[in-house]
Design a protein around this motif. Structure first.
Motif, PDB file in Angstrom:
ATOM      1  N   UNK A  58       0.843  -1.239  -0.073  1.00  0.00           N
ATOM      2  CA  UNK A  58      -0.123  -0.147   0.122  1.00  0.00           C
ATOM      3  C   UNK A  58       0.590   1.346   0.339  1.00  0.00           C
ATOM      4  N   UNK A  59       1.694   1.067  -0.933  1.00  0.00           N
ATOM      5  CA  UNK A  59       2.998   2.534  -0.549  1.00  0.00           C
ATOM      6  C   UNK A  59       2.410   2.940  -2.129  1.00  0.00           C
ATOM      7  N   UNK A  60       3.114   4.569  -2.118  1.00  0.00           N
ATOM      8  CA  UNK A  60       3.760   4.630  -3.359  1.00  0.00           C
ATOM      9  C   UNK A  60       4.697   4.778  -3.942  1.00  0.00           C
ATOM     10  N   UNK A  61       4.990   5.413  -5.064  1.00  0.00           N
ATOM     11  CA  UNK A  61       6.797   5.110  -5.635  1.00  0.00           C
ATOM     12  C   UNK A  61       7.490   6.573  -5.059  1.00  0.00           C
ATOM     13  N   UNK A  62       6.786   7.548  -4.521  1.00  0.00           N
ATOM     14  CA  UNK A  62       7.632   8.468  -3.983  1.00  0.00           C
ATOM     15  C   UNK A  62       8.553   7.876  -2.926  1.00  0.00           C
ATOM     16  N   UNK A  63       7.833   6.166  -2.174  1.00  0.00           N
ATOM     17  CA  UNK A  63       8.727   5.498  -1.093  1.00  0.00           C
ATOM     18  C   UNK A  63       9.399   4.294  -1.677  1.00  0.00           C
ATOM     19  N   UNK A  64      10.473   4.795  -2.781  1.00  0.00           N
ATOM     20  CA  UNK A  64      10.566   3.509  -3.370  1.00  0.00           C
ATOM     21  C   UNK A  64      11.650   2.549  -2.269  1.00  0.00           C
ATOM     22  N   UNK A  65      12.023   0.965  -2.374  1.00  0.00           N
ATOM     23  CA  UNK A  65      12.271   0.276  -1.600  1.00  0.00           C
ATOM     24  C   UNK A  65      13.705  -0.029  -1.562  1.00  0.00           C
ATOM     25  N   UNK A  66      14.479  -0.431  -0.543  1.00  0.00           N
ATOM     26  CA  UNK A  66      16.174  -0.677  -0.410  1.00  0.00           C
ATOM     27  C   UNK A  66      16.045  -1.275  -1.503  1.00  0.00           C
ATOM     28  N   UNK A  67      17.539  -2.233  -1.566  1.00  0.00           N
ATOM     29  CA  UNK A  67      18.074  -3.347  -2.856  1.00  0.00           C
ATOM     30  C   UNK A  67      18.712  -3.973  -1.601  1.00  0.00           C
ATOM     31  N   UNK A  68      18.642  -5.332  -1.241  1.00  0.00           N
ATOM     32  CA  UNK A  68      19.814  -5.791  -0.808  1.00  0.00           C
ATOM     33  C   UNK A  68      20.900  -6.782  -1.698  1.00  0.00           C
ATOM     34  N   UNK A  69      21.959  -6.909  -1.031  1.00  0.00           N
ATOM     35  CA  UNK A  69      22.989  -7.691  -1.823  1.00  0.00           C
ATOM     36  C   UNK A  69      22.964  -8.626  -1.113  1.00  0.00           C
ATOM     37  N   UNK A  70      24.750  -8.991  -1.828  1.00  0.00           N
ATOM     38  CA  UNK A  70      24.834 -10.513  -1.024  1.00  0.00           C
ATOM     39  C   UNK A  70      26.709  -9.811  -0.849  1.00  0.00           C
ATOM     40  N   UNK A  71      26.992  -8.566  -1.045  1.00  0.00           N
ATOM     41  CA  UNK A  71      28.334  -8.189  -0.600  1.00  0.00           C
ATOM     42  C   UNK A  71      28.502  -7.154  -1.277  1.00  0.00           C
ATOM     43  N   UNK A  72      29.449  -6.440  -1.278  1.00  0.00           N
ATOM     44  CA  UNK A  72      30.963  -5.108  -1.787  1.00  0.00           C
ATOM     45  C   UNK A  72      30.588  -5.328  -2.734  1.00  0.00           C
ATOM     46  N   UNK A  73      30.968  -6.561  -3.694  1.00  0.00           N
ATOM     47  CA  UNK A  73      30.432  -6.554  -5.035  1.00  0.00           C
ATOM     48  C   UNK A  73      30.126  -5.912  -5.987  1.00  0.00           C
TER      49      UNK A  73
END
Length: 249
Positions: A58-73
């Motif tokens: 129930x969230x709009x585009x003005x609140x983009x989600x973070x991105x999870x990554x497996x490491x610094x690469x």
């Protein structure tokens, strides 16, 4: 009903991870455990999937989600630059509860919402989620709850709120901390600037004091302390004025 896999049970872990990978590949949503709270995940490079994530919350585009990554690469592939102070933060707090906002790599073809050219990135400290990230690549992940509701600390909490909008639920047991990640804005570290230029957007699992030990003067002063100081100054000024007004002529 969407399947739930108890990943603490080895007999359920493998089929659960397989179905989660397949769901991400189809552009569907997955709820997964992290070291902070449960997250709802989508393929970061699939705009339809990211929009489904926003819709589910129930969230709009003005609140983009973070991105999870497996490491610094992977982080280096997603952002325009990793400044030296951010390298220090990563060494101190990753994997863990620190989300870092940096300018996004302009060549990337993705649509996370109204990011204004930035991306918020975190490496979680959770075996199951890191294993999934190794297989799927970066995932857009937000807390697994409806906007305005408490974050899910158990998979059942996420089920109650998100229901059939999620294709697969991975159960890793109660969240270890139940505290959301700290979010910092480090975008101003990219470029030739000086002064206190790292801002805390949300204080969570990593304290402001711990950040200050790494960043020193690069960390913006706590606005609450500054506001209190301004208030004290105003009160002192008002008291001085009253003293002058009450003094004999």
């Amino acid at each position: 009903m969407s399947p739930v896999f108890d990943c603490r049970d080895e007999a359920q872990l493998l089929p659960g991870m397989r179905q989660a990978r397949q769901a991400i590949g189809r552009g569907d949503l997955v709820v997964l455990p992290t070291d902070t709270v449960y997250g709802i995940a989508a393929d970061a490079f699939n705009p339809r999937a990211v929009q489904a994530l926003l819709d589910a919350k129930g969230r709009g585009r003005q609140s983009p989600p973070p991105v999870l990554v497996a490491g610094i690469t992977t982080l280096r592939a997603l952002v325009a630059e990793v400044p030296e102070p951010v390298e220090r933060l990563i060494e101190a707090f990753w994997p863990g509860g620190l989300t870092i906002v940096l300018p996004a790599q302009p060549s990337l073809s993705w649509d996370l919402g109204d990011t204004h050219g930035t991306v918020a990135v975190r490496m979680p400290d959770h075996r199951i989620t890191l294993e999934l990230l190794e297989d799927t690549g970066p995932l857009a992940v937000s807390s697994a709850n409806l906007t305005g509701k408490a974050a899910a600390v158990r998979v059942s909490d996420a089920q109650d709120m998100l229901g059939e909008s999620v294709a697969v639920y991975l159960d890793g047991g109660p969240s270890r901390s139940g505290v959301a990640s700290t979010i910092i804005d480090a975008t101003e570290l990219v470029g030739d600037v000086s002064g206190p230029i790292v801002r805390v957007l949300r204080e969570g699992g990593i304290s402001r004091a711990a950040l200050g030990e790494i960043l020193g003067d690069l960390l913006e002063p706590d606005p609450r302390i500054r506001a209190a100081a301004d208030d004290d100054e105003s009160q002192a000024s008002a008291a001085a004025e009253q003293t002058v007004e009450g003094a004999p002529e």
